[in-house]
Design an enzyme around this catalytic site. Sequence first.
Site, mmCIF file in Angstrom:
data_model
loop_
_atom_site.group_PDB
_atom_site.id
_atom_site.type_symbol
_atom_site.label_atom_id
_atom_site.label_comp_id
_atom_site.label_asym_id
_atom_site.label_seq_id
_atom_site.Cartn_x
_atom_site.Cartn_y
_atom_site.Cartn_z
ATOM 1 N N ASP A 37 1.823 33.533 -0.929
ATOM 2 C CA ASP A 37 0.650 32.696 -1.133
ATOM 3 C C ASP A 37 -0.212 32.807 0.073
ATOM 4 O O ASP A 37 -1.468 32.669 -0.053
ATOM 5 C CB ASP A 37 0.879 31.187 -1.703
ATOM 6 N N GLU A 86 1.521 27.377 3.176
ATOM 7 C CA GLU A 86 1.017 28.667 2.284
ATOM 8 C C GLU A 86 -0.536 28.406 1.796
ATOM 9 O O GLU A 86 -0.861 29.365 1.155
ATOM 10 C CB GLU A 86 1.992 28.515 1.222
ATOM 11 N N HIS A 98 8.303 27.513 -9.657
ATOM 12 C CA HIS A 98 8.374 28.938 -10.527
ATOM 13 C C HIS A 98 9.957 29.247 -10.942
ATOM 14 O O HIS A 98 9.897 30.424 -11.603
ATOM 15 C CB HIS A 98 7.916 29.896 -9.407
#
Length: 252
Positions: A173, A147, A46
Amino acid sequence: MSRDLFRQAAKERQTLFNAWLMLNNPLALELAGEAGWDCVTLDQQHGAGGNETLLACLTAAKAAGLPAIVRVANNDPGLVGRALDAGAQGIMCPLINNVEEAEAFVRAVKYPPRGLRSWGPYRAKIGYSGDYFTEANDFTIACPQVETKGALDQLDEILSLEGVDMVCFGPNDLSVALTGRLDIWAKEVQEAMTEVLKKAREKSVMTLIFCNDADFAKPRIEEGWDIVAVGTDAGWLSSAAEATRAAVSPGS
Protein backbone atom coordinates in the site's frame (compact mmCIF):
# COMPACT_ATOMS: atom_id res chain seq x y z
CA MET A 1 3.12 -12.40 33.29
CA SER A 2 2.87 -15.09 30.63
CA ARG A 3 5.83 -15.60 28.32
CA ASP A 4 6.16 -12.70 25.90
CA LEU A 5 7.96 -14.11 22.87
CA PHE A 6 7.70 -10.88 20.89
CA ARG A 7 9.45 -8.66 23.41
CA GLN A 8 11.90 -11.36 24.46
CA ALA A 9 13.03 -11.98 20.89
CA ALA A 10 13.31 -8.26 20.16
CA LYS A 11 15.48 -7.80 23.24
CA GLU A 12 17.72 -10.63 22.09
CA ARG A 13 17.81 -9.35 18.47
CA GLN A 14 16.26 -12.59 17.26
CA THR A 15 14.11 -12.38 14.14
CA LEU A 16 10.73 -14.09 14.41
CA PHE A 17 9.05 -15.54 11.33
CA ASN A 18 5.40 -14.64 11.08
CA ALA A 19 2.82 -16.83 9.34
CA TRP A 20 0.38 -14.38 7.77
CA LEU A 21 -3.00 -16.06 7.41
CA MET A 22 -5.76 -14.89 5.08
CA LEU A 23 -7.70 -18.14 4.78
CA ASN A 24 -7.90 -18.18 8.59
CA ASN A 25 -8.37 -21.91 8.97
CA PRO A 26 -7.45 -23.42 12.37
CA LEU A 27 -5.90 -26.52 10.80
CA ALA A 28 -3.81 -24.39 8.44
CA LEU A 29 -2.63 -22.43 11.46
CA GLU A 30 -1.56 -25.60 13.25
CA LEU A 31 0.25 -26.79 10.12
CA ALA A 32 2.13 -23.48 10.01
CA GLY A 33 3.20 -24.07 13.59
CA GLU A 34 4.28 -27.59 12.75
CA ALA A 35 6.32 -26.18 9.87
CA GLY A 36 8.31 -24.00 12.27
CA TRP A 37 6.77 -20.54 12.04
CA ASP A 38 7.18 -18.58 15.28
CA CYS A 39 4.00 -16.51 15.43
CA VAL A 40 0.90 -15.72 13.39
CA THR A 41 -1.05 -12.79 12.03
CA LEU A 42 -4.75 -13.40 11.50
CA ASP A 43 -5.86 -11.01 8.77
CA GLN A 44 -9.39 -9.76 9.27
CA GLN A 45 -8.96 -6.84 6.90
CA HIS A 46 -8.29 -8.77 3.70
CA GLY A 47 -8.83 -12.29 5.03
CA ALA A 48 -11.74 -14.70 5.35
CA GLY A 49 -14.10 -15.25 8.26
CA GLY A 50 -15.67 -13.31 11.08
CA ASN A 51 -15.59 -13.49 14.84
CA GLU A 52 -16.34 -17.22 15.13
CA THR A 53 -13.48 -17.98 12.74
CA LEU A 54 -11.22 -15.64 14.70
CA LEU A 55 -12.03 -17.40 17.96
CA ALA A 56 -11.35 -20.82 16.43
CA CYS A 57 -8.01 -19.65 15.06
CA LEU A 58 -6.94 -18.06 18.34
CA THR A 59 -7.81 -21.32 20.10
CA ALA A 60 -5.65 -23.21 17.59
CA ALA A 61 -2.86 -20.67 18.01
CA LYS A 62 -2.75 -21.24 21.75
CA ALA A 63 -2.76 -25.02 21.24
CA ALA A 64 0.13 -24.67 18.78
CA GLY A 65 2.04 -22.32 21.10
CA LEU A 66 2.03 -19.48 18.56
CA PRO A 67 1.52 -15.91 19.85
CA ALA A 68 -1.06 -14.18 17.68
CA ILE A 69 -1.53 -10.76 16.16
CA VAL A 70 -4.90 -9.86 14.67
CA ARG A 71 -5.15 -7.28 11.91
CA VAL A 72 -8.56 -5.71 12.42
CA ALA A 73 -10.57 -4.44 9.47
CA ASN A 74 -10.38 -0.81 10.55
CA ASN A 75 -9.66 1.47 13.49
CA ASP A 76 -12.72 0.38 15.47
CA PRO A 77 -12.53 0.01 19.29
CA GLY A 78 -15.18 -2.71 19.17
CA LEU A 79 -13.16 -4.86 16.77
CA VAL A 80 -9.96 -4.22 18.73
CA GLY A 81 -11.51 -5.15 22.07
CA ARG A 82 -13.22 -8.23 20.69
CA ALA A 83 -9.95 -9.60 19.28
CA LEU A 84 -8.06 -8.91 22.51
CA ASP A 85 -10.77 -10.48 24.67
CA ALA A 86 -10.67 -13.57 22.44
CA GLY A 87 -6.97 -14.04 23.14
CA ALA A 88 -4.93 -12.00 20.67
CA GLN A 89 -1.76 -10.58 22.17
CA GLY A 90 -1.27 -8.01 19.46
CA ILE A 91 -3.58 -5.88 17.37
CA MET A 92 -2.49 -4.47 14.03
CA CYS A 93 -4.40 -1.50 12.65
CA PRO A 94 -4.29 -0.72 8.92
CA LEU A 95 -4.39 2.63 7.14
CA ILE A 96 -3.31 4.84 10.03
CA ASN A 97 -3.03 8.33 8.54
CA ASN A 98 -1.89 10.54 11.42
CA VAL A 99 -0.94 10.67 15.08
CA GLU A 100 -4.53 11.31 16.16
CA GLU A 101 -5.69 8.06 14.58
CA ALA A 102 -2.74 6.23 16.13
CA GLU A 103 -3.63 7.65 19.55
CA ALA A 104 -7.24 6.51 19.21
CA PHE A 105 -6.01 3.05 18.26
CA VAL A 106 -3.66 2.78 21.25
CA ARG A 107 -6.46 3.84 23.58
CA ALA A 108 -8.60 1.01 22.22
CA VAL A 109 -5.84 -1.53 22.96
CA LYS A 110 -4.93 -0.41 26.48
CA TYR A 111 -6.91 -0.42 29.72
CA PRO A 112 -7.36 2.76 31.78
CA PRO A 113 -5.65 4.96 32.73
CA ARG A 114 -3.74 4.81 29.41
CA GLY A 115 -6.69 3.76 27.32
CA LEU A 116 -10.37 2.97 27.14
CA ARG A 117 -10.44 -0.80 26.69
CA SER A 118 -13.47 -2.32 28.38
CA TRP A 119 -13.02 -5.16 30.89
CA GLY A 120 -14.11 -8.60 29.71
CA PRO A 121 -11.18 -10.82 28.63
CA TYR A 122 -13.35 -13.93 28.59
CA ARG A 123 -10.68 -15.99 26.86
CA ALA A 124 -7.54 -13.86 27.09
CA LYS A 125 -7.12 -14.58 30.79
CA ILE A 126 -7.44 -18.36 30.41
CA GLY A 127 -4.04 -19.83 31.19
CA TYR A 128 -2.54 -16.39 31.79
CA SER A 129 0.04 -16.67 34.56
CA GLY A 130 -0.50 -13.47 36.49
CA ASP A 131 -3.03 -10.73 37.08
CA TYR A 132 -4.27 -10.03 33.58
CA PHE A 133 -5.79 -6.63 34.38
CA THR A 134 -2.71 -5.12 35.97
CA GLU A 135 -0.30 -6.65 33.46
CA ALA A 136 -2.28 -6.46 30.22
CA ASN A 137 -1.06 -3.02 29.14
CA ASP A 138 2.54 -4.25 29.23
CA PHE A 139 1.67 -7.58 27.56
CA THR A 140 -0.67 -6.56 24.77
CA ILE A 141 0.77 -5.01 21.63
CA ALA A 142 -0.56 -2.02 19.74
CA CYS A 143 0.83 -2.18 16.20
CA PRO A 144 -0.18 0.61 13.83
CA GLN A 145 0.71 0.05 10.20
CA VAL A 146 2.91 2.45 8.29
CA GLU A 147 1.42 2.18 4.82
CA THR A 148 0.16 5.68 4.05
CA LYS A 149 1.94 8.92 3.25
CA GLY A 150 0.29 10.50 6.29
CA ALA A 151 1.71 7.89 8.66
CA LEU A 152 5.15 8.28 7.11
CA ASP A 153 4.99 12.07 7.41
CA GLN A 154 4.08 11.81 11.10
CA LEU A 155 6.29 8.83 11.87
CA ASP A 156 8.19 10.52 14.72
CA GLU A 157 4.99 11.54 16.47
CA ILE A 158 3.42 8.10 16.07
CA LEU A 159 6.50 6.26 17.34
CA SER A 160 6.67 8.61 20.33
CA LEU A 161 3.18 7.72 21.56
CA GLU A 162 3.14 5.80 24.82
CA GLY A 163 1.70 2.38 24.07
CA VAL A 164 2.85 2.07 20.47
CA ASP A 165 4.67 -1.20 21.03
CA MET A 166 5.29 -2.24 17.42
CA VAL A 167 4.90 -0.90 13.89
CA CYS A 168 4.16 -2.90 10.77
CA PHE A 169 5.66 -1.67 7.51
CA GLY A 170 3.26 -2.32 4.63
CA PRO A 171 5.27 -2.01 1.41
CA ASN A 172 2.43 -2.73 -1.00
CA ASP A 173 0.00 0.00 0.00
CA LEU A 174 2.85 2.40 0.73
CA SER A 175 4.27 1.88 -2.76
CA VAL A 176 0.91 2.88 -4.23
CA ALA A 177 0.70 5.90 -1.91
CA LEU A 178 4.20 7.09 -2.76
CA THR A 179 4.51 6.16 -6.45
CA GLY A 180 1.02 5.48 -7.78
CA ARG A 181 1.98 1.95 -8.70
CA LEU A 182 2.38 -1.41 -6.97
CA ASP A 183 6.17 -1.66 -6.74
CA ILE A 184 7.68 -2.69 -3.42
CA TRP A 185 11.19 -2.36 -4.88
CA ALA A 186 10.69 1.31 -5.74
CA LYS A 187 13.37 3.68 -4.47
CA GLU A 188 10.79 5.62 -2.45
CA VAL A 189 9.68 2.46 -0.66
CA GLN A 190 13.23 1.37 0.06
CA GLU A 191 14.06 4.77 1.54
CA ALA A 192 10.90 4.74 3.67
CA MET A 193 11.67 1.23 4.87
CA THR A 194 15.14 2.29 6.01
CA GLU A 195 13.72 5.32 7.80
CA VAL A 196 11.03 3.34 9.63
CA LEU A 197 13.48 0.71 10.85
CA LYS A 198 15.99 3.33 11.99
CA LYS A 199 13.49 5.50 13.85
CA ALA A 200 11.67 2.56 15.42
CA ARG A 201 14.97 1.30 16.83
CA GLU A 202 15.71 4.74 18.23
CA LYS A 203 12.34 4.69 20.03
CA SER A 204 12.66 1.02 21.12
CA VAL A 205 9.54 0.12 19.13
CA MET A 206 9.37 -3.41 17.73
CA THR A 207 9.27 -3.78 13.95
CA LEU A 208 7.27 -6.11 11.71
CA ILE A 209 7.43 -6.14 7.93
CA PHE A 210 5.28 -7.92 5.36
CA CYS A 211 7.30 -9.38 2.49
CA ASN A 212 5.69 -10.63 -0.69
CA ASP A 213 8.30 -13.31 -1.19
CA ALA A 214 11.63 -14.70 -0.01
CA ASP A 215 13.64 -12.40 -2.29
CA PHE A 216 12.22 -9.38 -0.51
CA ALA A 217 12.45 -11.03 2.92
CA LYS A 218 16.10 -12.09 2.96
CA PRO A 219 17.56 -8.54 3.01
CA ARG A 220 15.05 -7.59 5.72
CA ILE A 221 16.30 -10.45 7.90
CA GLU A 222 19.86 -9.26 7.41
CA GLU A 223 18.79 -5.72 8.35
CA GLY A 224 17.44 -7.04 11.63
CA TRP A 225 13.68 -6.50 11.43
CA ASP A 226 12.18 -8.05 14.56
CA ILE A 227 9.36 -9.91 12.82
CA VAL A 228 9.27 -10.92 9.15
CA ALA A 229 6.21 -12.22 7.33
CA VAL A 230 6.84 -13.97 4.02
CA GLY A 231 3.75 -14.27 1.84
CA THR A 232 0.41 -15.63 3.04
CA ASP A 233 -1.26 -18.98 3.49
CA ALA A 234 -3.35 -18.29 0.39
CA GLY A 235 -0.20 -17.63 -1.61
CA TRP A 236 1.55 -20.71 -0.26
CA LEU A 237 -1.39 -22.93 -1.21
CA SER A 238 -1.69 -21.39 -4.65
CA SER A 239 2.03 -21.79 -5.38
CA ALA A 240 2.16 -25.37 -4.11
CA ALA A 241 -0.97 -26.32 -6.04
CA GLU A 242 0.43 -24.84 -9.24
CA ALA A 243 3.83 -26.49 -8.77
CA THR A 244 2.30 -29.89 -8.02
CA ARG A 245 -0.03 -29.70 -11.01
CA ALA A 246 2.84 -28.67 -13.25
CA ALA A 247 4.97 -31.56 -11.98
CA VAL A 248 2.50 -34.15 -13.25
CA SER A 249 1.66 -32.43 -16.53
CA PRO A 250 2.56 -34.35 -19.69
CA GLY A 251 6.09 -33.53 -20.78
CA SER A 252 7.10 -32.10 -17.41
